[in-house]
Design a protein around this motif. Sequence first.
Motif, PDB file in Angstrom:
ATOM      1  N   THR A 189       4.915   7.116   6.159  1.00 49.58           N
ATOM      2  CA  THR A 189       5.644   5.814   5.486  1.00 49.58           C
ATOM      3  C   THR A 189       4.425   4.789   5.106  1.00 49.58           C
ATOM      4  O   THR A 189       4.904   3.925   4.476  1.00 49.58           O
ATOM      5  N   LEU A 190       3.184   4.937   5.636  1.00 46.37           N
ATOM      6  CA  LEU A 190       2.243   4.131   5.019  1.00 46.37           C
ATOM      7  C   LEU A 190       2.256   4.084   3.376  1.00 46.37           C
ATOM      8  O   LEU A 190       1.740   5.110   3.175  1.00 46.37           O
ATOM      9  N   ASP A 191       2.300   2.896   2.738  1.00 46.86           N
ATOM     10  CA  ASP A 191       2.030   2.843   1.472  1.00 46.86           C
ATOM     11  C   ASP A 191       0.569   2.182   1.239  1.00 46.86           C
ATOM     12  O   ASP A 191       0.318   1.321   1.002  1.00 46.86           O
ATOM     13  N   ILE A 192      -0.132   3.578   0.883  1.00 45.19           N
ATOM     14  CA  ILE A 192      -1.557   3.287   0.525  1.00 45.19           C
ATOM     15  C   ILE A 192      -1.845   2.461  -0.438  1.00 45.19           C
ATOM     16  O   ILE A 192      -2.972   1.741  -0.482  1.00 45.19           O
ATOM     17  N   GLY A 193      -1.071   2.869  -1.730  1.00 40.82           N
ATOM     18  CA  GLY A 193      -1.317   1.939  -2.720  1.00 40.82           C
ATOM     19  C   GLY A 193      -1.360   0.377  -2.779  1.00 40.82           C
ATOM     20  O   GLY A 193      -2.093  -0.525  -2.953  1.00 40.82           O
ATOM     21  N   SER A 194      -0.338  -0.039  -1.782  1.00 39.57           N
ATOM     22  CA  SER A 194      -0.252  -1.489  -1.307  1.00 39.57           C
ATOM     23  C   SER A 194      -1.428  -2.018  -0.443  1.00 39.57           C
ATOM     24  O   SER A 194      -1.956  -3.111  -0.610  1.00 39.57           O
ATOM     25  N   LEU A 195      -1.741  -0.871   0.569  1.00 37.94           N
ATOM     26  CA  LEU A 195      -2.680  -1.227   1.594  1.00 37.94           C
ATOM     27  C   LEU A 195      -4.139  -1.572   0.831  1.00 37.94           C
ATOM     28  O   LEU A 195      -4.760  -2.461   1.124  1.00 37.94           O
TER      29      LEU A 195
END
Lengths: 414, 414, 414
Positions: B353-359
């Motif tokens: 579920t981790l949003d790499i793009g936002s991170l």
Amino acid sequence: MLTKQEWTADRRAGFAALLGRQRPGWSLEQPFYLDPTIYALERELWFPRQWIVMAHVSELPRRGDRIVRDLFGEEIIIVNAGTDGFHAFYNVCTHRGSRICRDETRTPNLVCPYHAWGFRLTGELLSGRDLPEGADKAELGLHRIGVREAGGLIFCGLDEESLPDLAPALDTLLPALRHHGFHNARIAERRSYPTSANWKLVLENFFECYHCRPSHPEYFRMNGHVAATAVSDEVAAAEWEGGVSAWREQAVAPALDRVVRHAGDIDEVKYSLYRQPIGLGRDTQSHDGKPIAPLMGDFTHYDGGETAMHLGRLSFAGCYNDHAVIFQFMPRGVEETNVVATWLVDADADPGTLDIGSLTFMWDVTTKQDKRIIEDNAAGVRSRAYRPGPYTALESQSASFVASYLEIMGRLVG
Amino acid sequence: MLTKQEWTADRRAGFAALLGRQRPGWSLEQPFYLDPTIYALERELWFPRQWIVMAHVSELPRRGDRIVRDLFGEEIIIVNAGTDGFHAFYNVCTHRGSRICRDETRTPNLVCPYHAWGFRLTGELLSGRDLPEGADKAELGLHRIGVREAGGLIFCGLDEESLPDLAPALDTLLPALRHHGFHNARIAERRSYPTSANWKLVLENFFECYHCRPSHPEYFRMNGHVAATAVSDEVAAAEWEGGVSAWREQAVAPALDRVVRHAGDIDEVKYSLYRQPIGLGRDTQSHDGKPIAPLMGDFTHYDGGETAMHLGRLSFAGCYNDHAVIFQFMPRGVEETNVVATWLVDADADPGTLDIGSLTFMWDVTTKQDKRIIEDNAAGVRSRAYRPGPYTALESQSASFVASYLEIMGRLVG
Amino acid sequence: MLTKQEWTADRRAGFAALLGRQRPGWSLEQPFYLDPTIYALERELWFPRQWIVMAHVSELPRRGDRIVRDLFGEEIIIVNAGTDGFHAFYNVCTHRGSRICRDETRTPNLVCPYHAWGFRLTGELLSGRDLPEGADKAELGLHRIGVREAGGLIFCGLDEESLPDLAPALDTLLPALRHHGFHNARIAERRSYPTSANWKLVLENFFECYHCRPSHPEYFRMNGHVAATAVSDEVAAAEWEGGVSAWREQAVAPALDRVVRHAGDIDEVKYSLYRQPIGLGRDTQSHDGKPIAPLMGDFTHYDGGETAMHLGRLSFAGCYNDHAVIFQFMPRGVEETNVVATWLVDADADPGTLDIGSLTFMWDVTTKQDKRIIEDNAAGVRSRAYRPGPYTALESQSASFVASYLEIMGRLVG
């Protein structure tokens, strides 16, 4: 990193000895074509004293227009400052040294994208709000480049202080440029021919037509003068000279009716003006020799002539009744030279009907061939077996160029 | 090939003179950014004394795990030797000099593929059966690199003998790393930004936000501190500082409630710790400012803070409530620096579920912009027109970095 | 640019000191593998004294045939001048230095494409019509390279004056080349393995089989001698030597029944001749060990032998009953060496049925592996941690090569 200091004493003496032992009338020893320290010396002392055609006024017609170019390995900005004329600067911000612009556009001021320092089109720093104490705004204007517009051409040179006076050259060249209508021209095509060879090898090739017969079949076939310049044949040469004299008597305008060759001393601009017929029944230098664009400048009819000009030591023009070609020889490294050809036609020439293939045929095919033969020349010069060889009578202009180079370099380091 | 000997006498004197004539508060002269001999000197004297974060413990969790990295142009192996701790070696066999491994894997010993010489994970030569007389097995262990694990980070440095003591820096940094949960993190993303510029230009850019307004629109828009760091505006700055003080009173944990800036002398590690709110209503440094991963370490709620750390002179961390970013500035050549960003999240963060793009949004877009502006800076610095320029008040950290560099280099060559 | 002059005094003394401090039986210090000034010195003094196999006569069978090759970074032309024998020249015109030819073709004379100067196949300038006064036609012949045909192989060397006499080497080698039918062979395949490493690292690898077990599984499995050369095992070695003696008693022809190893002094050609069985029941060095082409030369049946020859210091041959492989080690730069393998078969071998994959299998797979391990060796040698290491007993030929190199270089610069 080569610094001026490292050129004192031993190295200077070694270079002077190298200059001194070059055999007159023979090509140069290997280091002149390969040694990065000699190239660095040329970059420090020789190139900055040279004017070279960098642009045509049609490339930046309005106030605020700017273009970005490479001049002797330096990125420069040329701007049209309207009533303040043309200005040119190193593309280097005086704050932390950033490149100021990459794009060619129109802009009211020059603003560095890094920290937004702004400069007038004439180079002065606009705002000094954040300047620390001890920093003088007046000393933080852009670094200037020599620039001079003449007859539609924009000449540049790196060192304003050591650049020679252009005026004596323009006395001869400007009337010819005007007669050929350079001021009312537009660029029809520009092509680059990056050539992996020292700039002197490229010029030595440009200055002789002894190689035209084996290396340039199209040029050899389509130009009358090669009978006198490509082959040692006294009868053919005399016949050609006779034809030129006869042609000259009827046709040539006063501005062009001169044979001027000014090799130029260390403090002078090299220039030359020479006019002859293309010959072989050709009206102009198009593929088929037939007219290809509106007559330019003061021409009222086709006389089949070609005006050749040396515009300094590194730019040249070949001018016909309906078009002109500018050649720039741009050193980029000890063994890298960019040859740029720019075809000009009258500003009113209809882009819809202009045949670019025919317009560019002769010099495109010839310059591509030159790139190949010059690169083969450079390949051989790199060999440990390379030795200077003798210039023949048909390579006398190449020999003169080399002699002039040696004389001027000797004085620059002397 | 530059040898230490060539740095005696004349060159040393020339370099000392160059160091001595740098104008305080102005950027450096051109050779510091371009001259390969100065870079070689830095590679010999300066880099080997620097600790830099090279890995996170999650990259080699088990005994026998090894990774291969580049450290200042040297290929190194870092191994987990279990109860013997972490060890690091040059990737060079002591037999004939072969690289020992290319792959990152798990292995009971280090075996050179060339002639199968084997070494313990702690570096000692295992078998000496074929050794000739006169070769002492004990002297043929692998060449060691300084290595130290702290709070989940693995620091390395080339010269064990000249590396400064990490302990004083860790007194300040370790509690903060623990509070931020670095020891219980995993790597969510790592990206490299190879930048064609001298490492000092890259750091000078990193140390100032004067360029944030023209160059980083996203960063400028999403971070409260730029009101005080990107523009000379005393009112806005005072307002920001007031807000920080108010925020600090309610929120900051003891381990983080310090403002430490230790520039570090020649024999010391540079470190700093500073904490401030992101501001503008943002909880964390995600794209939309909203929480993006589980809270890390000792945090029990979002306080919207950012902890900035200097981990030596070449690695840095930006730490938020739910993630952290490590920056490594890795010199690769006189005009080549690799900038590596590594995003850490809690070990239990769900990869699904981790949003790499936002991170990664904020530092990815900003570091790409930095690459471009730094490379434009380098382009200008290469020009013969480049001259040192004045640092403004908003570039004081860059000026301090340069001053510290000059002072330390002077002592290293003195 | 390195000139001979720069090698006087200080540098020469420094290099002599470097030579003198090398530890016998240990690999060389880093500069020998990386320093461009040492490579330049080798290029000036060492390579030009070396004979190397450059071609096979089947590559230029008729008068006027020419081939273009690279010899120690110099482009050369080898020509078949018919009854005047083979000649070789630098590919450099004596007029302005242009490369004379790129293509391999048949031609009655050598004509430079630039200005059409022509030369006889034996090098003399043909036409001197355009020569200026002071230029002596007799001095403008092509620059010669040493060339010598022997047993079907064409040896070349750069400096005719300093090349050693080939005759003593040929006394041993020529009968063996004839027995193996080199003069009646054709090239079945040629492959290049450009290897990014100093030429000495490449040779050190070639001269030892200590690395065969870890690095060459196929070679290790398919060659009997590795029991004695790849592992320190006195029992296995004695057993192998015994087998070789027994084999030698029945099978070997007089021309091959010699064990010659002539390391060669500064003024001598290095050569060697050694013959042993392939072993393990293999008839020849094909993939499956079974015959693959017609018997060559004087062989009347398969005896399963391999004749290894050193043909100077940089070319080698491995000869079997039905084919042979020539290895050339061509230095191209301080860290670039081209390894070329050429497979010869009998001129009558049917191209339609010859299995190139099987023919080339052993040396192709082995040389590719060598390229990888040598490049890994070079990678480690580049490290600041690299130190010379001890050669083991199984690397004695590598140690001898290095010792001979040091001794000869010492005399060349002494």
